[in-house]
Enzyme design. Structure first.
Site, PDB file in Angstrom:
ATOM      1  N   TRP A  23       0.840  -1.204   0.000  1.00 10.39           N
ATOM      2  CA  TRP A  23       0.000   0.000   0.000  1.00 10.39           C
ATOM      3  C   TRP A  23       0.874   1.252   0.000  1.00 10.39           C
ATOM      4  O   TRP A  23       0.556   2.233  -0.667  1.00 10.39           O
ATOM      5  CB  TRP A  23      -0.969  -0.005   1.183  1.00 10.39           C
ATOM      6  CG  TRP A  23      -1.980  -1.112   1.079  1.00 10.39           C
ATOM      7  CD1 TRP A  23      -2.141  -2.166   1.917  1.00 10.39           C
ATOM      8  CD2 TRP A  23      -2.974  -1.293   0.047  1.00 10.39           C
ATOM      9  NE1 TRP A  23      -3.150  -2.986   1.491  1.00 10.39           N
ATOM     10  CE2 TRP A  23      -3.674  -2.470   0.341  1.00 10.39           C
ATOM     11  CE3 TRP A  23      -3.309  -0.568  -1.100  1.00 10.39           C
ATOM     12  CZ2 TRP A  23      -4.706  -2.943  -0.464  1.00 10.39           C
ATOM     13  CZ3 TRP A  23      -4.350  -1.042  -1.908  1.00 10.39           C
ATOM     14  CH2 TRP A  23      -5.030  -2.211  -1.586  1.00 10.39           C
ATOM     15  N   ASP A  42      -1.603   6.825   6.368  1.00  9.71           N
ATOM     16  CA  ASP A  42      -2.643   5.901   5.931  1.00  9.71           C
ATOM     17  C   ASP A  42      -2.911   4.971   7.116  1.00  9.71           C
ATOM     18  O   ASP A  42      -2.067   4.145   7.471  1.00  9.71           O
ATOM     19  CB  ASP A  42      -2.140   5.113   4.714  1.00  9.71           C
ATOM     20  CG  ASP A  42      -3.113   4.021   4.254  1.00  9.71           C
ATOM     21  OD1 ASP A  42      -4.151   3.817   4.911  1.00  9.71           O
ATOM     22  OD2 ASP A  42      -2.816   3.369   3.226  1.00  9.71           O
ATOM     23  N   LYS A  85     -11.923  -1.830   6.888  1.00  4.79           N
ATOM     24  CA  LYS A  85     -11.121  -2.744   7.698  1.00  4.79           C
ATOM     25  C   LYS A  85     -11.593  -2.718   9.157  1.00  4.79           C
ATOM     26  O   LYS A  85     -11.810  -3.760   9.759  1.00  4.79           O
ATOM     27  CB  LYS A  85      -9.633  -2.392   7.635  1.00  4.79           C
ATOM     28  CG  LYS A  85      -9.087  -2.128   6.222  1.00  4.79           C
ATOM     29  CD  LYS A  85      -8.827  -3.397   5.455  1.00  4.79           C
ATOM     30  CE  LYS A  85      -8.601  -3.220   3.963  1.00  4.79           C
ATOM     31  NZ  LYS A  85      -7.642  -2.222   3.533  1.00  4.79           N
TER      32      LYS A  85
HETATM   33  C1  LIG Z   1      -7.040  -1.809   2.166  1.00  2.00           C
HETATM   34  C2  LIG Z   1      -5.993  -0.764   2.246  1.00  2.00           C
HETATM   35  C3  LIG Z   1      -5.904   0.263   1.303  1.00  2.00           C
HETATM   36  C4  LIG Z   1      -6.822   0.357   0.099  1.00  2.00           C
HETATM   37  O1  LIG Z   1      -8.058   0.807   0.473  1.00  2.00           O
HETATM   38  P1  LIG Z   1      -9.200   1.066  -0.611  1.00  2.00           P
HETATM   39  O2  LIG Z   1     -10.256   1.707   0.232  1.00  2.00           O
HETATM   40  O3  LIG Z   1      -9.583  -0.251  -1.189  1.00  2.00           O
HETATM   41  O4  LIG Z   1      -8.667   1.984  -1.644  1.00  2.00           O
HETATM   42  C5  LIG Z   1      -4.932   1.225   1.465  1.00  2.00           C
HETATM   43  N1  LIG Z   1      -4.073   1.179   2.507  1.00  2.00           N
HETATM   44  C6  LIG Z   1      -4.116   0.199   3.423  1.00  2.00           C
HETATM   45  C7  LIG Z   1      -3.153   0.194   4.549  1.00  2.00           C
HETATM   46  C8  LIG Z   1      -5.089  -0.806   3.323  1.00  2.00           C
HETATM   47  O5  LIG Z   1      -5.142  -1.780   4.238  1.00  2.00           O
END
Ligand SMILES: *Cc1c(COP(=O)(O)O)cnc(C)c1O
Length: 356
Positions: free
Chosen positions: A99, A166, A190
């Protein structure tokens, strides 16, 4: 059979949040209207988004000069929105997984990117330490929890430049000193709600410093000004997030959640560390409380499929590791009950007794 949901995302949510969302779809608060049928500009929806924002601020003790936004596009859209709005000449990134790499790829479209450290040399099995953040960078970007590899930066770092994080997969899993960050974002699916909504926590004074024109929908200022209601937001996902936030508050807040998360993760890591067959993939001081990655030791490698099959018969869901790691990944998000961790542990013990 009872299912134990270890899915990495979308993933388990508090049962009460799902039940109340189902009720709101049928009849929102006795209004005789479905949540799906009302205007996002109605008083009823305004109350929902206001409560979600207020709970977010309360639970994470977000200082008054920050805004909480609920947007579309996923965390993946933030990979480009962040540099679009913040990158003048140079930004710094910590490369801790897939990511992070995706975020870096988008940022490179907007300027020079300094990768201050990477754990790519060991397939992202640790969080780099002792790196220097360049004081002339426009911002420094980190991924606090690496969902795929199971490593986590579980403390709030000091950064000489605006810190952007993030937190898709560990938001609300622990108390966070929000004042150390300029911007925090993540997909809700998540640890917070269903797919379809992205949260952004942003300090407004970081904006307005780039010269490039920014499309209206990609400009944070638009969404701050309109309270996330510039266009039609993902109303149903926002409602479920609000219910999850209520659940966290009723449990005793993020301090209590962290305590529960530690108990669950420690239980499973202890079993992995004392196992004849299984072995953890991440260095101990970098281990995630949210995604616990493990594989079979070399001499048992050929038993991985058999364990997966056995675990399925015991109700385990979503424990297959990501293809870039292999083996197994148990995602132990906030809403996962400790009973599910115990069930997985029982399953591992039984399999080991019969096969090691
Ligand atoms: C799942 C995830 C993403 C992607 O998220 P989307 O909402 O599908 O774009 C980005 N960063 C991390 C750390 C993730 O776990």
């Amino acid at each position: 059979m009872k299912k134990h949901n270890f899915n990495a995302g979308p993933s388990i949510l508090p049962r009460i949040a799902i039940e109340n969302s189902a009720k709101a779809i049928l009849d929102l608060n006795g209004t005789g209207m479905s949540l799906l049928e009302i205007s996002h500009r109605s008083k009823d929806f305004q109350a929902i988004i206001d409560e979600a924002v207020a709970l977010f601020k309360e639970l994470l003790k977000i200082p008054a000069n920050y805004h909480v936004l609920f947007l579309g596009g996923g965390a993946s859209l933030q990979f480009c929105m962040v540099p679009y709005n913040l990158l003048k000449t140079k930004a710094a990134y910590l490369e801790t997984g897939v990511w992070a790499q995706k975020a870096i790829k988008e940022a490179k479209l907007f300027g020079q990117i300094d990768i201050v450290a990477s754990s790519g040399d060991k397939n992202f099995t640790y969080i780099p330490k002792g790196f220097t953040i360049p004081a002339d960078a426009d911002y420094f970007h980190i991924t606090t929890n690496n969902t795929i590899f199971g490593s986590e930066l579980r403390y709030d770092i000091d950064s000489p430049v605006p810190l952007v994080a993030d937190m898709s997969s560990d938001i609300l899993s622990r108390p966070v000193d929000v004042s150390k960050y300029a911007l925090i974002y993540g997909g809700a699916q998540k640890n917070l709600g269903p797919a379809g909504v992205t949260f952004v926590i942003i300090r407004e004074d970081i904006l307005g410093k780039v010269d490039r024109p920014i499309p209206t929908m990609l400009n944070y200022k638009t969404h701050i000004k309109e309270g996330s209601l510039f266009n039609t937001p993902p109303c149903l996902p926002i409602y479920t997030c609000m219910e999850t936030l209520r659940w966290i508050k009723n449990l005793g807040g993020v301090e209590k959640i962290e305590e529960m998360n530690k108990r669950k993760a420690n239980l499973l890591y202890d079993v992995i560390d004392n196992s004849k067959m299984f072995i953890g993939t991440v260095e101990k001081d970098s281990r995630s409380l949210m995604n616990i990655c493990f594989v079979m030791k070399e001499q048992y490698k050929d038993k991985e499929d058999a364990f997966m099959d056995y675990a399925k018969t015991k109700g385990m869901v979503g424990i297959k590791g990501h293809r870039s790691v292999g083996g197994f990944r148990a995602s132990t998000y906030n809403a996962l009950p400790i009973e599910s961790v115990q069930a997985l542990i029982d399953c591992m013990h039984e399999f080991e007794q019969n096969n090691a």
